[in-house]
Scaffold this active site. Structure first.
Site, PDB file in Angstrom:
ATOM      1  N   SER A   1     -15.476  21.550   9.078  1.00  0.00           N
ATOM      2  CA  SER A   1     -15.164  20.885  10.342  1.00  0.00           C
ATOM      3  C   SER A   1     -13.681  20.559  10.433  1.00  0.00           C
ATOM      4  O   SER A   1     -13.044  20.776  11.476  1.00  0.00           O
ATOM      5  CB  SER A   1     -15.991  19.604  10.481  1.00  0.00           C
TER       6      SER A   1
ATOM      7  N   ARG B   1      -9.821  12.629  11.625  1.00  0.00           N
ATOM      8  CA  ARG B   1     -11.137  12.024  11.396  1.00  0.00           C
ATOM      9  C   ARG B   1     -11.688  11.455  12.695  1.00  0.00           C
ATOM     10  O   ARG B   1     -12.903  11.499  12.926  1.00  0.00           O
ATOM     11  CB  ARG B   1     -11.062  10.952  10.302  1.00  0.00           C
TER      12      ARG B   1
ATOM     13  N   HIS C   1     -12.973  14.376  14.451  1.00  0.00           N
ATOM     14  CA  HIS C   1     -14.197  14.802  13.773  1.00  0.00           C
ATOM     15  C   HIS C   1     -15.387  13.937  14.198  1.00  0.00           C
ATOM     16  O   HIS C   1     -16.509  14.421  14.382  1.00  0.00           O
ATOM     17  CB  HIS C   1     -13.991  14.709  12.256  1.00  0.00           C
TER      18      HIS C   1
END
Length: 216
Positions: free
Chosen positions: A17, A42, A45
């Site tokens: 990812s 992040r 994500h």
């Protein structure tokens, strides 16, 4: 129609990812500071929303200052149980800190009702009275940011970091702008977007950067 799935081992899904996120950021021509990249990536994500590459705002040297505070035993205070539950406690426990949320405490609820204010506001006051270095992670309540701003100006609290990412429509944008107008270290999601999951993932991004046992 034939649909082809990537063959990715469970333990490699997060890594894959982040590879996709890095590639798509590169293809878009978006340049991000390498020191801030782990946080920005992040959040993307967590949300699958690349707009956060532009929405996240950081005060000067905020990552270094936050890491130093954690190493010196700072605690994290959130405005929701969801954010508290989502924060990985391993690193902060290593340095003597912990994660707290007072939003459901009986004394907070009672005082908020008596004063006609939000529990989030009162929970910020309770955190300020702990006598500890505090990192505030706010993902839901703009009133928490407003009260923090007031207490900063009153000299009642000196946060080591404010993560200001409440989501919504009423006073959300304004509350974030108030925090950016202080001298306190901040990570803010400009605009209406945010949420408790983002508050937690920003904390985790910094904690993971300090965790030598993690591979990424």
């Amino acid at each position: 129609m034939k649909i082809e799935l990537e063959n990715v081992r469970p333990m490699d899904i997060e890594k894959r990812s982040f590879e996709i996120i890095t590639q798509e950021l590169k293809e878009s021509g978006k340049e991000i500071d390498e020191k801030l990249a782990p946080i920005i990536k992040r959040v993307i994500h967590t949300t699958a929303d690349f707009e956060f590459a532009d929405l996240l705002a950081f005060s000067d040297d905020v990552v270094e200052k936050t890491m130093e505070a954690i190493k010196n035993g700072a605690i994290i205070v959130t405005d929701t149980k969801m954010a508290m539950a989502g924060i990985n406690k391993k690193v902060i426990h290593k340095y003597g800190g912990d994660v707290y949320c007072f939003i459901s405490d009986d004394d907070v609820a009672k005082e908020a009702k008596e004063r006609g204010v939000t529990r989030a506001s009162v929970s910020m006051e309770k955190a300020a009275k702990m006598g500890k270095d505090v990192i505030f992670a706010i993902g839901n309540a703009p009133t928490a940011l407003v009260r923090l701003y007031e207490m900063i100006n009153e000299g009642k609290v000196d946060p080591k970091l404010i993560i200001g990412v409440p989501v919504g429509f009423v006073n959300v944008v304004q509350s974030k702008e108030l925090i950016m107008d202080t001298n306190v270290p901040y990570i803010i999601a400009k605009g209406r977007k945010g949420g408790s999951t983002i508050a937690a993932c920003i904390c985790n991004a910094i904690l993971y950067m300090m965790d030598e046992t993690r591979g990424m």
